[in-house]
Scaffold this motif. Sequence first.
Motif, PDB file in Angstrom:
ATOM      1  N   ASP A  73      64.380  35.131  -1.653  1.00  0.00           N
ATOM      2  CA  ASP A  73      64.409  33.407  -1.493  1.00  0.00           C
ATOM      3  C   ASP A  73      65.388  32.630  -1.209  1.00  0.00           C
ATOM      4  OD1 ASP A  73      62.057  33.659  -3.179  1.00  0.00           O
ATOM      5  OD2 ASP A  73      62.976  33.956  -5.108  1.00  0.00           O
ATOM      6  N   PHE A  74      66.732  33.568  -0.572  1.00  0.00           N
ATOM      7  CA  PHE A  74      67.845  33.262  -0.778  1.00  0.00           C
ATOM      8  C   PHE A  74      68.671  33.781   0.489  1.00  0.00           C
ATOM      9  CE2 PHE A  74      67.397  32.126  -4.823  1.00  0.00           C
ATOM     10  CZ  PHE A  74      66.908  30.740  -4.925  1.00  0.00           C
ATOM     11  N   ALA A  75      69.444  33.521   1.280  1.00  0.00           N
ATOM     12  CA  ALA A  75      70.598  34.366   2.323  1.00  0.00           C
ATOM     13  C   ALA A  75      71.795  33.814   1.597  1.00  0.00           C
ATOM     14  CB  ALA A  75      69.386  33.539   4.334  1.00  0.00           C
ATOM     15  N   VAL A  76      72.953  34.092   3.225  1.00  0.00           N
ATOM     16  CA  VAL A  76      74.082  33.451   2.789  1.00  0.00           C
ATOM     17  C   VAL A  76      74.983  32.936   4.195  1.00  0.00           C
ATOM     18  CG1 VAL A  76      76.333  34.276   1.895  1.00  0.00           C
ATOM     19  CG2 VAL A  76      74.471  35.570   0.959  1.00  0.00           C
ATOM     20  N   ILE A  77      74.925  31.975   4.924  1.00  0.00           N
ATOM     21  CA  ILE A  77      75.795  31.624   5.310  1.00  0.00           C
ATOM     22  C   ILE A  77      77.154  31.487   5.427  1.00  0.00           C
ATOM     23  CG2 ILE A  77      75.663  30.283   7.072  1.00  0.00           C
ATOM     24  CD1 ILE A  77      73.232  31.452   7.198  1.00  0.00           C
ATOM     25  N   GLY A  78      78.500  31.543   6.174  1.00  0.00           N
ATOM     26  CA  GLY A  78      79.726  32.342   6.200  1.00  0.00           C
ATOM     27  C   GLY A  78      80.430  31.175   6.910  1.00  0.00           C
ATOM     28  N   GLY A  79      81.070  30.136   6.284  1.00  0.00           N
ATOM     29  CA  GLY A  79      82.272  29.272   7.693  1.00  0.00           C
ATOM     30  C   GLY A  79      83.449  28.959   6.681  1.00  0.00           C
ATOM     31  N   THR A  80      83.853  28.237   7.004  1.00  0.00           N
ATOM     32  CA  THR A  80      84.805  27.089   6.504  1.00  0.00           C
ATOM     33  C   THR A  80      84.212  26.964   5.341  1.00  0.00           C
ATOM     34  OG1 THR A  80      85.507  25.821   8.086  1.00  0.00           O
ATOM     35  CG2 THR A  80      86.609  27.545   8.843  1.00  0.00           C
ATOM     36  N   PRO A  81      85.266  25.734   4.236  1.00  0.00           N
ATOM     37  CA  PRO A  81      84.550  24.655   3.466  1.00  0.00           C
ATOM     38  C   PRO A  81      83.671  23.361   4.687  1.00  0.00           C
ATOM     39  CG  PRO A  81      86.671  26.132   2.599  1.00  0.00           C
ATOM     40  CD  PRO A  81      86.407  26.337   3.746  1.00  0.00           C
ATOM     41  N   ALA A  82      84.667  23.167   5.227  1.00  0.00           N
ATOM     42  CA  ALA A  82      84.279  22.107   6.457  1.00  0.00           C
ATOM     43  C   ALA A  82      82.693  22.153   7.010  1.00  0.00           C
ATOM     44  CB  ALA A  82      85.610  21.851   7.008  1.00  0.00           C
ATOM     45  N   ALA A  83      83.142  23.714   8.037  1.00  0.00           N
ATOM     46  CA  ALA A  83      81.867  24.538   8.691  1.00  0.00           C
ATOM     47  C   ALA A  83      80.212  24.183   7.558  1.00  0.00           C
ATOM     48  CB  ALA A  83      81.779  25.014   9.580  1.00  0.00           C
ATOM     49  N   GLU A 140      80.992  30.961   1.709  1.00  0.00           N
ATOM     50  CA  GLU A 140      80.312  31.861   1.649  1.00  0.00           C
ATOM     51  C   GLU A 140      79.577  30.668   0.395  1.00  0.00           C
ATOM     52  OE1 GLU A 140      79.721  36.035   1.472  1.00  0.00           O
ATOM     53  OE2 GLU A 140      81.731  35.655   2.463  1.00  0.00           O
ATOM     54  N   ALA A 141      78.040  30.485   1.295  1.00  0.00           N
ATOM     55  CA  ALA A 141      77.433  29.663   0.960  1.00  0.00           C
ATOM     56  C   ALA A 141      75.672  30.408   0.445  1.00  0.00           C
ATOM     57  CB  ALA A 141      76.786  28.145   1.446  1.00  0.00           C
ATOM     58  N   ILE A 142      75.450  30.393  -0.626  1.00  0.00           N
ATOM     59  CA  ILE A 142      73.888  31.094  -0.751  1.00  0.00           C
ATOM     60  C   ILE A 142      72.828  30.014  -0.050  1.00  0.00           C
ATOM     61  CG2 ILE A 142      72.522  31.341  -2.614  1.00  0.00           C
ATOM     62  CD1 ILE A 142      74.744  32.359  -4.091  1.00  0.00           C
ATOM     63  N   VAL A 143      72.013  30.405   0.357  1.00  0.00           N
ATOM     64  CA  VAL A 143      70.401  29.173   1.627  1.00  0.00           C
ATOM     65  C   VAL A 143      69.556  28.920   0.802  1.00  0.00           C
ATOM     66  CG1 VAL A 143      72.343  27.598   2.311  1.00  0.00           C
ATOM     67  CG2 VAL A 143      70.766  30.052   3.589  1.00  0.00           C
ATOM     68  N   THR A 144      68.847  29.382   0.994  1.00  0.00           N
ATOM     69  CA  THR A 144      67.459  28.901   0.686  1.00  0.00           C
ATOM     70  C   THR A 144      66.518  30.147   1.858  1.00  0.00           C
ATOM     71  OG1 THR A 144      66.207  27.165   1.460  1.00  0.00           O
ATOM     72  CG2 THR A 144      66.483  27.495  -0.782  1.00  0.00           C
ATOM     73  N   ARG A 145      65.321  30.574   2.236  1.00  0.00           N
ATOM     74  CA  ARG A 145      64.825  31.136   2.972  1.00  0.00           C
ATOM     75  C   ARG A 145      64.721  29.701   3.885  1.00  0.00           C
ATOM     76  NH1 ARG A 145      67.584  36.018   4.824  1.00  0.00           N
ATOM     77  NH2 ARG A 145      67.144  37.123   3.186  1.00  0.00           N
ATOM     78  N   ASP A 146      64.084  28.883   3.486  1.00  0.00           N
ATOM     79  CA  ASP A 146      63.889  27.612   4.891  1.00  0.00           C
ATOM     80  C   ASP A 146      64.582  26.872   5.237  1.00  0.00           C
ATOM     81  OD1 ASP A 146      60.939  27.887   3.912  1.00  0.00           O
ATOM     82  OD2 ASP A 146      60.968  26.232   2.146  1.00  0.00           O
ATOM     83  N   GLU A 147      66.239  26.866   4.186  1.00  0.00           N
ATOM     84  CA  GLU A 147      67.559  26.553   5.227  1.00  0.00           C
ATOM     85  C   GLU A 147      67.935  27.498   6.199  1.00  0.00           C
ATOM     86  OE1 GLU A 147      71.031  24.074   5.459  1.00  0.00           O
ATOM     87  OE2 GLU A 147      68.993  23.186   5.101  1.00  0.00           O
ATOM     88  N   GLU A 148      67.869  28.508   6.207  1.00  0.00           N
ATOM     89  CA  GLU A 148      68.116  30.003   6.703  1.00  0.00           C
ATOM     90  C   GLU A 148      67.287  29.685   8.479  1.00  0.00           C
ATOM     91  OE1 GLU A 148      68.969  34.442   7.247  1.00  0.00           O
ATOM     92  OE2 GLU A 148      67.137  33.722   6.390  1.00  0.00           O
ATOM     93  N   ARG A 149      65.913  29.279   7.960  1.00  0.00           N
ATOM     94  CA  ARG A 149      65.452  29.163   9.038  1.00  0.00           C
ATOM     95  C   ARG A 149      65.410  27.120   9.900  1.00  0.00           C
ATOM     96  NH1 ARG A 149      61.184  32.119   6.288  1.00  0.00           N
ATOM     97  NH2 ARG A 149      60.939  29.889   5.063  1.00  0.00           N
ATOM     98  N   ARG A 150      66.545  26.609   8.814  1.00  0.00           N
ATOM     99  CA  ARG A 150      66.360  25.393   9.580  1.00  0.00           C
ATOM    100  C   ARG A 150      67.336  25.578  10.955  1.00  0.00           C
ATOM    101  NH1 ARG A 150      69.894  21.277   9.677  1.00  0.00           N
ATOM    102  NH2 ARG A 150      71.295  22.516   8.168  1.00  0.00           N
ATOM    103  N   ILE A 151      68.828  26.097   9.784  1.00  0.00           N
ATOM    104  CA  ILE A 151      69.602  26.381  10.733  1.00  0.00           C
ATOM    105  C   ILE A 151      69.317  27.266  11.988  1.00  0.00           C
ATOM    106  CG2 ILE A 151      72.767  27.743  10.204  1.00  0.00           C
ATOM    107  CD1 ILE A 151      72.366  27.346   7.407  1.00  0.00           C
ATOM    108  N   ALA A 152      68.560  28.220  11.746  1.00  0.00           N
ATOM    109  CA  ALA A 152      68.203  28.855  13.172  1.00  0.00           C
ATOM    110  C   ALA A 152      67.480  28.101  13.924  1.00  0.00           C
ATOM    111  CB  ALA A 152      67.289  29.968  12.917  1.00  0.00           C
ATOM    112  N   GLU A 153      66.942  26.966  13.131  1.00  0.00           N
ATOM    113  CA  GLU A 153      65.969  26.399  14.465  1.00  0.00           C
ATOM    114  C   GLU A 153      67.524  25.584  15.363  1.00  0.00           C
ATOM    115  OE1 GLU A 153      62.785  24.569  12.482  1.00  0.00           O
ATOM    116  OE2 GLU A 153      61.838  26.793  12.541  1.00  0.00           O
ATOM    117  N   ALA A 154      68.317  24.490  14.291  1.00  0.00           N
ATOM    118  CA  ALA A 154      69.473  23.950  14.634  1.00  0.00           C
ATOM    119  C   ALA A 154      70.145  24.885  15.841  1.00  0.00           C
ATOM    120  CB  ALA A 154      70.541  23.004  13.820  1.00  0.00           C
ATOM    121  N   ALA A 155      70.744  25.857  15.381  1.00  0.00           N
ATOM    122  CA  ALA A 155      71.735  26.845  16.695  1.00  0.00           C
ATOM    123  C   ALA A 155      70.664  26.893  17.668  1.00  0.00           C
ATOM    124  CB  ALA A 155      71.575  28.406  15.693  1.00  0.00           C
TER     125      ALA A 155
END
Length: 368
Positions: A131-141, A186-201
């Motif tokens: 259900d979840f993935a992890v995305i890393g970066g600065t808090p601002a990012a 590091e943010a724990i995100v849903t798999r749907d949000e992970e796919r949205r990030i990939a599409e935005a990338a």
Amino acid sequence: MANAFAHLPGAVVDDTGLRHVGNPLIEQRRLHDGDAVAPLGDRAVIAVPGEDRLSWLDSLSSQALTRLEPGVGTELLVLDPRGHVEHAASVVDDGETTWLIADRDDAPRLLEWLRKMRFRLRVDPRAADEDFAVIGGTPAALERVAAAAPAGVPLVWNDPWPQPGAGGYAYAVVDPHPGAERVWAEAIVTRDEERRIAEAAATGEIEIAGLAAVDALRVAAWRPRWSADVDERALPHELDWLRTAVHLDKGCYRGQETVAKVHNLGHPPRRLVALQLDGSGSVLPERGAAVRIGDDAVGTVTSAALHYEEGPIALAVVRRTTPVDASMTVDTPDGPVAAAQEVVVPPDAGATAGVPRITRLSRRASAQ
């Protein structure tokens, strides 16, 4: 599970996740500056719901967790009876569930051990990777990322490194500590949000960095990690991990006697060093490569990276008695390369040490 970012132009993916998207050095700078986020496919998520979760984890680990406030990040170590590091995890609680971010290779064993230790307590640890993935970066990012918040508290772990927490203790004596330049979350995100990030990338809306960039910034910050810097002999003292992962004043837990004895009465048998490697070659040492003084092997490389400012760098664990001013070489596939040592954990590290603070001697510092 298919990698959501494998379709990006220039993407290089291996069994750990997205390594880079064409230029790891540029990705490092963007990640450092808060202009990119990184999919952390080498992380796994464990959910620990239940009324007894915090006191239970407190009793099992090196960290004081009973009074952990929702949304506050910390980290824990699980030690064996002799104080060696067995597992490590980042921790954030949302008021209903404690969420652990662990290295993917270690997470199944950590989860199995946690489930064995439940007894009659009101806890139910489970794997949450479907259900979840992890995305890393600065808090601002990470403000561009929708962190999961199943209980109303965003699941964002802010890395406390290198600031010593309550009950923590710092061994490194450099000023400034290189980790102060690395602001990481590091943010724990849903798999749907992970796919949205990939599409935005894919459309250029979000910049992406790979794991090679993440690891290079970590090595430059002298930040220990289970999958890289821990072996079967590792004590938290050797890696300067008492800073953020150990509470020296909390109640009893497995391995506590060794932690206290080494810190209060002795010195760790090995010590972490940072290495500035000869930059004339392009081949980095592999994990486990020998660190030598002359022909004598005095330690091994745990992590190595090509940093966008520092050049080739590494972390290594060496014998405590290794001279701090010794000229070293490191084995690489192309032969030995020269290595300049920076002291991370001093030879006399411990509560009784009287080591003065020293200024860094990195290539970056000397160029300023």
